[in-house]
Structures are given as structure tokens and as C-alpha cells.
Design a protein around this motif. Structure first.
Motif, PDB file in Angstrom:
ATOM      1  N   MET A 298       0.874  -1.419   0.031  1.00  0.00           N
ATOM      2  CA  MET A 298      -0.568   0.247  -0.002  1.00  0.00           C
ATOM      3  C   MET A 298       0.674   1.161  -0.095  1.00  0.00           C
ATOM      4  O   MET A 298       1.831   1.501   1.291  1.00  0.00           O
ATOM      5  N   GLN A 299       0.573   2.316  -0.555  1.00  0.00           N
ATOM      6  CA  GLN A 299       1.095   3.748  -1.190  1.00  0.00           C
ATOM      7  C   GLN A 299       0.522   4.517  -0.540  1.00  0.00           C
ATOM      8  O   GLN A 299      -1.198   4.191  -0.479  1.00  0.00           O
ATOM      9  N   PHE A 300       1.449   5.280   0.337  1.00  0.00           N
ATOM     10  CA  PHE A 300       0.213   6.743   0.835  1.00  0.00           C
ATOM     11  C   PHE A 300       0.689   7.692   0.161  1.00  0.00           C
ATOM     12  O   PHE A 300       1.830   8.514  -0.379  1.00  0.00           O
ATOM     13  N   CYS A 301      -0.422   8.617  -0.248  1.00  0.00           N
ATOM     14  CA  CYS A 301      -0.486  10.000  -0.459  1.00  0.00           C
ATOM     15  C   CYS A 301       0.704  10.876   0.856  1.00  0.00           C
ATOM     16  O   CYS A 301       0.836  10.959   1.510  1.00  0.00           O
ATOM     17  N   PRO A 302       1.037  11.705  -0.333  1.00  0.00           N
ATOM     18  CA  PRO A 302       2.747  12.465   0.156  1.00  0.00           C
ATOM     19  C   PRO A 302       2.528  14.118   0.260  1.00  0.00           C
ATOM     20  O   PRO A 302       3.545  14.315   1.025  1.00  0.00           O
ATOM     21  N   ILE A 303       0.861  13.701  -0.548  1.00  0.00           N
ATOM     22  CA  ILE A 303       0.099  15.093   0.333  1.00  0.00           C
ATOM     23  C   ILE A 303      -0.152  14.986   1.912  1.00  0.00           C
ATOM     24  O   ILE A 303      -0.482  15.517   2.617  1.00  0.00           O
TER      25      ILE A 303
END
Ligand SMILES: [Zn+2]
Length: 84
Positions: free
Chosen positions: A1-6
């Protein structure tokens, strides 16, 4: 799972024609879906939805098998130590 950098929300895979992108459901941020992400998402899917694969992983992490004889020896050592 990747997460939003913002905003740190979990990114979801969105199909965009032939290409795929990872899109944030919260702020709409999109990042290109690359091979590294693919591996990430494939692994998490296998762990969450593949009980057979989970068993396989568990077997790999238990280390060398302990036989019944080994267990008896271990118990004996422990008992003798307590008597001292
Ligand atoms: Zn976001």
C-alpha cells in the motif's frame, strides 16, 4: 500500500486507459503507477486474501522444527534448573 505524499491517505489504483495511476481518494493527488508499486500492491493482496500463502509465510518464519524429543530435553533442563 502506498500513501499520499500530501495528506497521507492510502492511495488506490485507478485504471487510466492502458496505464494505471495511484490516486488519493481524499485530495485527488495522482502519481504514476510503476513496477515498484506493482510489487507493493501484489504482496499486500496476497497476504490479505491468500490464506495458503499466509500459512507458507508462517512456516518459513517458525525456523527449524523442534521434535518431541527436543521438547522433552528442554523441559528436563528447565526442571533440573528449578531444583537447584
Ligand atoms: Zn492526498
Amino acid at each position: 500500500m502506498q500513501f499520499c505524499p500530501i495528506c497521507d491517505n492510502a492511495l488506490f489504483i485507478k485504471r487510466k486507459g492502458k496505464a494505471k495511476v495511484l490516486q488519493c481518494p481524499s485530495c485527488g493527488n495522482k502519481i504514476p503507477f510503476n513496477e515498484e508499486h506493482k510489487r507493493f500492491y501484489t504482496i499486500s493482496t496476497v497476504i490479505e486474501h491468500g490464506p495458503k500463502d499466509m500459512t507458507h509465510i508462517a512456516e518459513e518464519t517458525t525456523g527449524p522444527a523442534v521434535t518431541e524429543d527436543d521438547r522433552e530435553l528442554l523441559d528436563e533442563d528447565e526442571f533440573e534448573y528449578q531444583e537447584d
